[in-house]
Design a protein around this motif. Sequence first.
Motif, PDB file in Angstrom:
ATOM      1  N   ASP A   6      18.345 -34.075   3.026  1.00  0.00           N
ATOM      2  CA  ASP A   6      19.497 -34.822   2.191  1.00  0.00           C
ATOM      3  C   ASP A   6      19.891 -34.273   0.768  1.00  0.00           C
ATOM      4  O   ASP A   6      20.977 -34.188   0.457  1.00  0.00           O
ATOM      5  CB  ASP A   6      19.120 -36.358   2.363  1.00  0.00           C
ATOM      6  CG  ASP A   6      19.363 -37.342   3.570  1.00  0.00           C
ATOM      7  OD1 ASP A   6      19.707 -36.578   4.489  1.00  0.00           O
ATOM      8  OD2 ASP A   6      18.984 -38.287   3.703  1.00  0.00           O
ATOM      9  N   ASP A   7      18.755 -34.178   0.057  1.00  0.00           N
ATOM     10  CA  ASP A   7      18.711 -33.601  -1.252  1.00  0.00           C
ATOM     11  C   ASP A   7      19.346 -32.256  -1.189  1.00  0.00           C
ATOM     12  O   ASP A   7      20.154 -31.950  -1.781  1.00  0.00           O
ATOM     13  CB  ASP A   7      17.250 -33.246  -1.919  1.00  0.00           C
ATOM     14  CG  ASP A   7      16.926 -34.932  -2.272  1.00  0.00           C
ATOM     15  OD1 ASP A   7      17.660 -35.720  -2.274  1.00  0.00           O
ATOM     16  OD2 ASP A   7      15.692 -34.825  -2.765  1.00  0.00           O
ATOM     17  N   TYR A   8      18.892 -31.473  -0.264  1.00  0.00           N
ATOM     18  CA  TYR A   8      19.393 -29.946  -0.132  1.00  0.00           C
ATOM     19  C   TYR A   8      20.842 -29.808  -0.021  1.00  0.00           C
ATOM     20  O   TYR A   8      21.531 -29.061  -0.452  1.00  0.00           O
ATOM     21  CB  TYR A   8      18.625 -29.176   0.899  1.00  0.00           C
ATOM     22  CG  TYR A   8      19.210 -27.730   1.248  1.00  0.00           C
ATOM     23  CD1 TYR A   8      19.167 -26.601   0.216  1.00  0.00           C
ATOM     24  CD2 TYR A   8      20.119 -27.555   2.372  1.00  0.00           C
ATOM     25  CE1 TYR A   8      19.473 -25.395   0.517  1.00  0.00           C
ATOM     26  CE2 TYR A   8      20.565 -26.106   2.581  1.00  0.00           C
ATOM     27  CZ  TYR A   8      20.270 -25.238   1.618  1.00  0.00           C
ATOM     28  OH  TYR A   8      20.987 -23.969   1.927  1.00  0.00           O
ATOM     29  N   VAL A   9      21.241 -30.729   0.979  1.00  0.00           N
ATOM     30  CA  VAL A   9      22.915 -30.712   1.452  1.00  0.00           C
ATOM     31  C   VAL A   9      23.478 -31.393   0.303  1.00  0.00           C
ATOM     32  O   VAL A   9      24.811 -30.491   0.112  1.00  0.00           O
ATOM     33  CB  VAL A   9      22.896 -31.635   2.724  1.00  0.00           C
ATOM     34  CG1 VAL A   9      24.442 -31.837   3.075  1.00  0.00           C
ATOM     35  CG2 VAL A   9      22.307 -31.067   3.965  1.00  0.00           C
ATOM     36  N   VAL A  10      23.283 -31.951  -0.447  1.00  0.00           N
ATOM     37  CA  VAL A  10      23.879 -32.605  -1.575  1.00  0.00           C
ATOM     38  C   VAL A  10      24.075 -31.703  -2.720  1.00  0.00           C
ATOM     39  O   VAL A  10      25.236 -31.007  -3.279  1.00  0.00           O
ATOM     40  CB  VAL A  10      23.314 -33.985  -2.322  1.00  0.00           C
ATOM     41  CG1 VAL A  10      24.137 -34.188  -3.665  1.00  0.00           C
ATOM     42  CG2 VAL A  10      23.711 -34.867  -1.382  1.00  0.00           C
ATOM     43  N   ASN A  11      23.183 -30.833  -2.734  1.00  0.00           N
ATOM     44  CA  ASN A  11      22.955 -29.767  -3.885  1.00  0.00           C
ATOM     45  C   ASN A  11      23.926 -28.742  -3.463  1.00  0.00           C
ATOM     46  O   ASN A  11      24.533 -27.924  -4.227  1.00  0.00           O
ATOM     47  CB  ASN A  11      21.414 -29.363  -4.351  1.00  0.00           C
ATOM     48  CG  ASN A  11      20.606 -30.311  -4.767  1.00  0.00           C
ATOM     49  OD1 ASN A  11      21.334 -31.233  -5.645  1.00  0.00           O
ATOM     50  ND2 ASN A  11      19.354 -30.222  -5.001  1.00  0.00           N
TER      51      ASN A  11
END
Length: 77
Positions: A54-59
């Motif tokens: 999730d964090d990676y996709v947002v970033n």
Amino acid sequence: MKRATIRTTHENASAIAAALSPDNTPEMHMTVTDDTIELTVERETTGGLQSTVDDYVVNLTVAAQLTNNPKSESNNE
């Protein structure tokens, strides 16, 4: 160990990967080939894997938007 691999394509893949790489942990392996970014993430738990992805996709979304639409200079006259 839980594992996920994410592959995305971008005209400016190298610039996007460079913007993302400071956030990578030792359990994250990123490669860039031509216009493709591939990230493999390994985590002990499903919840940890989900949080990291999730964090990676947002970033990734933010980095892609910023490299595609660089901030223009504003004229405050």
